[in-house]
Every structure is written in structure tokens, then in C-alpha cells.
Design a protein around this motif. Structure first.
Motif, PDB file in Angstrom:
ATOM      1  N   LEU A 116       0.812  -1.215   0.000  1.00 29.21           N
ATOM      2  CA  LEU A 116       0.000   0.000   0.000  1.00 29.21           C
ATOM      3  C   LEU A 116       0.848   1.269   0.000  1.00 29.21           C
ATOM      4  N   LYS A 117       1.950   1.246   0.707  1.00 37.15           N
ATOM      5  CA  LYS A 117       2.829   2.421   0.747  1.00 37.15           C
ATOM      6  C   LYS A 117       3.404   2.714  -0.625  1.00 37.15           C
ATOM      7  N   GLU A 118       3.859   1.665  -1.318  1.00 37.05           N
ATOM      8  CA  GLU A 118       4.428   1.823  -2.653  1.00 37.05           C
ATOM      9  C   GLU A 118       3.352   2.218  -3.658  1.00 37.05           C
ATOM     10  N   PHE A 119       2.182   1.627  -3.537  1.00 35.92           N
ATOM     11  CA  PHE A 119       1.068   1.962  -4.423  1.00 35.92           C
ATOM     12  C   PHE A 119       0.710   3.441  -4.287  1.00 35.92           C
ATOM     13  N   TYR A 120       0.640   3.920  -3.055  1.00 29.95           N
ATOM     14  CA  TYR A 120       0.342   5.323  -2.762  1.00 29.95           C
ATOM     15  C   TYR A 120       1.426   6.220  -3.365  1.00 29.95           C
ATOM     16  N   GLU A 125       3.644   9.844  -7.799  1.00 32.55           N
ATOM     17  CA  GLU A 125       4.694   9.978  -8.807  1.00 32.55           C
ATOM     18  C   GLU A 125       4.115  10.102 -10.213  1.00 32.55           C
ATOM     19  N   GLU A 126       3.083   9.322 -10.507  1.00 29.72           N
ATOM     20  CA  GLU A 126       2.481   9.348 -11.838  1.00 29.72           C
ATOM     21  C   GLU A 126       1.486  10.495 -12.012  1.00 29.72           C
ATOM     22  N   ASN A 127       1.163  11.173 -10.900  1.00 31.77           N
ATOM     23  CA  ASN A 127       0.306  12.359 -10.936  1.00 31.77           C
ATOM     24  C   ASN A 127      -1.059  12.076 -11.560  1.00 31.77           C
ATOM     25  N   ASN A 128      -1.625  10.930 -11.194  1.00 33.79           N
ATOM     26  CA  ASN A 128      -2.951  10.574 -11.696  1.00 33.79           C
ATOM     27  C   ASN A 128      -4.052  11.242 -10.892  1.00 33.79           C
ATOM     28  N   LEU A 129      -5.197  11.378 -11.509  1.00 36.50           N
ATOM     29  CA  LEU A 129      -6.378  11.819 -10.774  1.00 36.50           C
ATOM     30  C   LEU A 129      -6.871  10.662  -9.908  1.00 36.50           C
ATOM     31  N   ILE A 130      -6.895   9.469 -10.492  1.00 35.00           N
ATOM     32  CA  ILE A 130      -7.293   8.242  -9.795  1.00 35.00           C
ATOM     33  C   ILE A 130      -6.384   7.115 -10.278  1.00 35.00           C
ATOM     34  N   THR A 131      -5.913   6.301  -9.359  1.00 36.94           N
ATOM     35  CA  THR A 131      -5.114   5.134  -9.718  1.00 36.94           C
ATOM     36  C   THR A 131      -5.777   3.893  -9.154  1.00 36.94           C
ATOM     37  N   TYR A 142     -14.802  -6.110 -15.540  1.00 33.19           N
ATOM     38  CA  TYR A 142     -13.492  -5.565 -15.890  1.00 33.19           C
ATOM     39  C   TYR A 142     -13.566  -4.064 -16.151  1.00 33.19           C
ATOM     40  N   PHE A 143     -12.484  -3.368 -15.798  1.00 32.24           N
ATOM     41  CA  PHE A 143     -12.279  -2.013 -16.276  1.00 32.24           C
ATOM     42  C   PHE A 143     -11.547  -2.122 -17.606  1.00 32.24           C
ATOM     43  N   LEU A 144     -11.835  -1.210 -18.524  1.00 32.29           N
ATOM     44  CA  LEU A 144     -11.230  -1.220 -19.849  1.00 32.29           C
ATOM     45  C   LEU A 144     -10.293  -0.023 -19.990  1.00 32.29           C
ATOM     46  N   PHE A 145      -9.060  -0.290 -20.400  1.00 29.80           N
ATOM     47  CA  PHE A 145      -8.051   0.756 -20.533  1.00 29.80           C
ATOM     48  C   PHE A 145      -7.466   0.740 -21.943  1.00 29.80           C
ATOM     49  N   ASP A 146      -6.971   1.905 -22.377  1.00 28.86           N
ATOM     50  CA  ASP A 146      -6.354   1.972 -23.692  1.00 28.86           C
ATOM     51  C   ASP A 146      -4.832   1.924 -23.582  1.00 28.86           C
ATOM     52  N   GLU A 147      -4.171   2.140 -24.700  1.00 27.56           N
ATOM     53  CA  GLU A 147      -2.710   2.024 -24.772  1.00 27.56           C
ATOM     54  C   GLU A 147      -2.000   3.039 -23.882  1.00 27.56           C
ATOM     55  N   GLU A 148      -2.655   4.165 -23.621  1.00 30.13           N
ATOM     56  CA  GLU A 148      -2.083   5.206 -22.772  1.00 30.13           C
ATOM     57  C   GLU A 148      -2.420   4.993 -21.296  1.00 30.13           C
ATOM     58  N   LYS A 149      -2.975   3.830 -20.992  1.00 27.98           N
ATOM     59  CA  LYS A 149      -3.375   3.473 -19.619  1.00 27.98           C
ATOM     60  C   LYS A 149      -4.492   4.364 -19.082  1.00 27.98           C
ATOM     61  N   ASN A 150      -5.316   4.871 -19.973  1.00 27.29           N
ATOM     62  CA  ASN A 150      -6.472   5.675 -19.593  1.00 27.29           C
ATOM     63  C   ASN A 150      -7.741   4.830 -19.585  1.00 27.29           C
ATOM     64  N   LEU A 151      -8.546   5.022 -18.558  1.00 19.98           N
ATOM     65  CA  LEU A 151      -9.835   4.328 -18.471  1.00 19.98           C
ATOM     66  C   LEU A 151     -10.767   4.815 -19.582  1.00 19.98           C
ATOM     67  N   TYR A 152     -11.367   3.860 -20.309  1.00 16.57           N
ATOM     68  CA  TYR A 152     -12.328   4.264 -21.326  1.00 16.57           C
ATOM     69  C   TYR A 152     -13.652   3.497 -21.232  1.00 16.57           C
ATOM     70  N   ARG A 215      -2.853  15.527 -17.610  1.00 23.47           N
ATOM     71  CA  ARG A 215      -1.979  14.855 -16.650  1.00 23.47           C
ATOM     72  C   ARG A 215      -2.779  14.097 -15.594  1.00 23.47           C
ATOM     73  N   ASN A 216      -4.017  14.526 -15.373  1.00 21.60           N
ATOM     74  CA  ASN A 216      -4.836  13.914 -14.326  1.00 21.60           C
ATOM     75  C   ASN A 216      -5.722  12.811 -14.880  1.00 21.60           C
ATOM     76  N   LYS A 217      -5.122  11.746 -15.324  1.00 22.34           N
ATOM     77  CA  LYS A 217      -5.911  10.691 -15.920  1.00 22.34           C
ATOM     78  C   LYS A 217      -6.356   9.658 -14.876  1.00 22.34           C
ATOM     79  N   ILE A 218      -7.345   8.849 -15.261  1.00 24.85           N
ATOM     80  CA  ILE A 218      -7.800   7.732 -14.445  1.00 24.85           C
ATOM     81  C   ILE A 218      -7.068   6.513 -14.984  1.00 24.85           C
TER      82      ILE A 218
END
Length: 244
Positions: A116-120, A125-131, A142-152, A215-218
Motif C-alpha cells: 500500500l505504501k508503494e502503491f500510494y 509519482e504518476e500524478n494521476n487523478l485516480i489510480t 473488468y475495467f477497460l483501458f487503452d494504450e495510454e493506460k487511460n480508463l475508457y 496529466r490527471n488521468k484515471i
């Protein structure tokens, strides 16, 4: 570091165990699920923990009092009058967070090997809105993600239901959610006006918005090699005993 434990559920899949106690206090080898999650959070360095309660809320409060809140700042978000679902639960609990730090959200019925510490840290570090913590494993949803690791999108393989909220970029993949996620405090500004909603539908609504900063991707961090068990199912409780 701040965290939110989702512990208000009715625990219908754990009946008859939850006929007389909340899901959070169902035990594995005498250890309540809530105790497992709290200790893991504390060991990872979390010092403020908010817990939502509904089903047999008084039992959870008494349990925490008997342990003197584990010596950290534990706050109850009381949903005794109305169960608000996961999204509504986080929305109600938002007032208990500082608004300065990301919040790690953890289902009470999940046993995992996620650091959990590393995940946090990686979320920051990746500056996501949600990880989202995810795995490549068999699941019904399932959650569906694209090549840029964005939730779609999201899909339920069992029912065939599928929700695509935006056009994906490049190659796509489906990943199973581990019930652990970190949200930037900015997320609190996007809550819908409605009182009861799930975090899944909320995240999909956010993913569909084109005005979110790039920069604030899910996004996600994959933990395929880590332990994962859904302890919301009776058949998994005995399987989990060997890990404790």
C-alpha cells in the motif's frame, strides 16, 4: 497519509454470518476483516483512517473503541440512516479528510498482497487523478483501458453489459479491479449532486469528460503477481486462513 475503508455494506454474500454482525467483523482464524485492513494501513504509514458504517454500525464502533482506535486517528462516517453506495460513501466522508493529500480507498473484504505504501507513492509519482489497483485475472467484471493506460470503459462479462465512455487510443486491454484505489483530493470537486451512486459509475463519468487536465488521468497500476482474495464470499474465507 489518509485512507478510507468501505465497511458499510450489508454483506449479503456472507449470510448467515452477517445476520448478526457486520461484514467488517466477520473473522478469519479469529481475526476480523476490519482488523486485517486497519493493521495493513497502519503498517504502511497511514495515520488518518475514515471508516463508513451502516449494517450493525454500533458493533463496529464498539470494536474500535475496545482497541482505542489502534492508536491512530480513526473517524467514523455514519451511514446508519441510509446506505449511500461506494461513491456516495466517499462523498459523505470527504469532509473528514484534509483535502491536501491523496486518499487511499480500500474495500474491507479484500485480502491482497499489494504494497500500500508503494502503491500510494506511485500514484503521486504518476500524478494521476485516480489510480486503480488491477490484475490480469479471471473475473466477471473488468475495467477497460487503452494504450495510454487511460480508463475508457467497463464491462460485465457475465451479463454482457458494456459501457464505453470515450474513444480509446491504440491497443486496449481489460483488467480486473482489486478493490483498492487512490484518489487525488481534486476528485472531491467532481462529485455529482446525487446522494447515492457507485464509484464505478462516478469514475466512468469522469473518464468521459474532455475537460479534465491531461496529466490527471484515471489510470492503473498492475499487481498481477500479488495475492488477491475476495473475502465477501463465504467459500473464500476458509481459503484465506492459510495466508494469516
Amino acid at each position: 497519509m489518509e485512507a478510507f475503508i468501505l465497511a458499510a455494506g450489508l454483506g449479503t454474500r456472507l449470510r448467515p454470518l452477517t445476520d448478526t454482525k457486520p461484514k467488517a467483523l466477520v473473522e478469519i482464524k479469529g481475526v476480523p476483516l476490519l482488523d486485517i485492513v486497519i493493521r495493513k494501513l497502519i503498517n504502511a504509514g497511514f495515520t488518518r483512517i475514515v471508516i463508513n458504517v451502516h449494517h450493525f454500525a454500533g458493533q463496529i464502533i464498539s470494536f474500535l473503541n475496545s482497541r482505542k482506535n489502534y492508536g491512530v486517528d480513526i473517524i467514523i462516517s455514519d451511514e446508519s440512516d441510509k446506505l449511500l453506495d461506494t461513491g456516495g460513501g466517499l462523498k459523505k466522508a470527504a469532509i473528514y479528510f484534509t483535502g491536501k493529500n491523496p486518499v487511499l480507498v480500500h474495500n474491507v473484504d479484500i485480502l491482497s498482497g499489494v504494497d500500500l505504501k508503494e502503491f500510494y507513492r506511485l500514484h503521486i509519482e504518476e500524478n494521476n487523478l485516480i489510480t486503480l489497483a488491477v490484475q490480469k485475472r479471471k473475473s466477471s467484471r473488468y475495467f477497460l483501458f487503452d494504450e495510454e493506460k487511460n480508463l475508457y470503459g467497463w464491462m460485465n462479462e457475465k451479463t454482457g453489459e458494456k459501457k464505453i465512455v470515450r474513444e480509446p487510443e491504440g491497443k486496449t486491454e481489460r483488467l480486473a479491479f482489486n478493490g483498492i484505489h487512490v484518489v487525488h483530493p481534486e476528485v472531491f470537486n467532481y462529485f455529482p449532486e446525487r446522494e447515492i451512486f457507485s464509484l464505478v459509475e462516478f469514475y466512468l463519468e469522469l473518464a468521459s469528460q474532455k475537460n479534465l487536465p491531461e496529466r490527471n488521468k484515471i489510470s492503473y497500476i498492475e499487481h498481477t503477481d500479488s495475492l488477491f482474495m475476495d473475502l465477501g464470499r463465504i467459500e473464500n474465507l476458509k481459503k484465506a486462513e492459510r495466508y494469516l
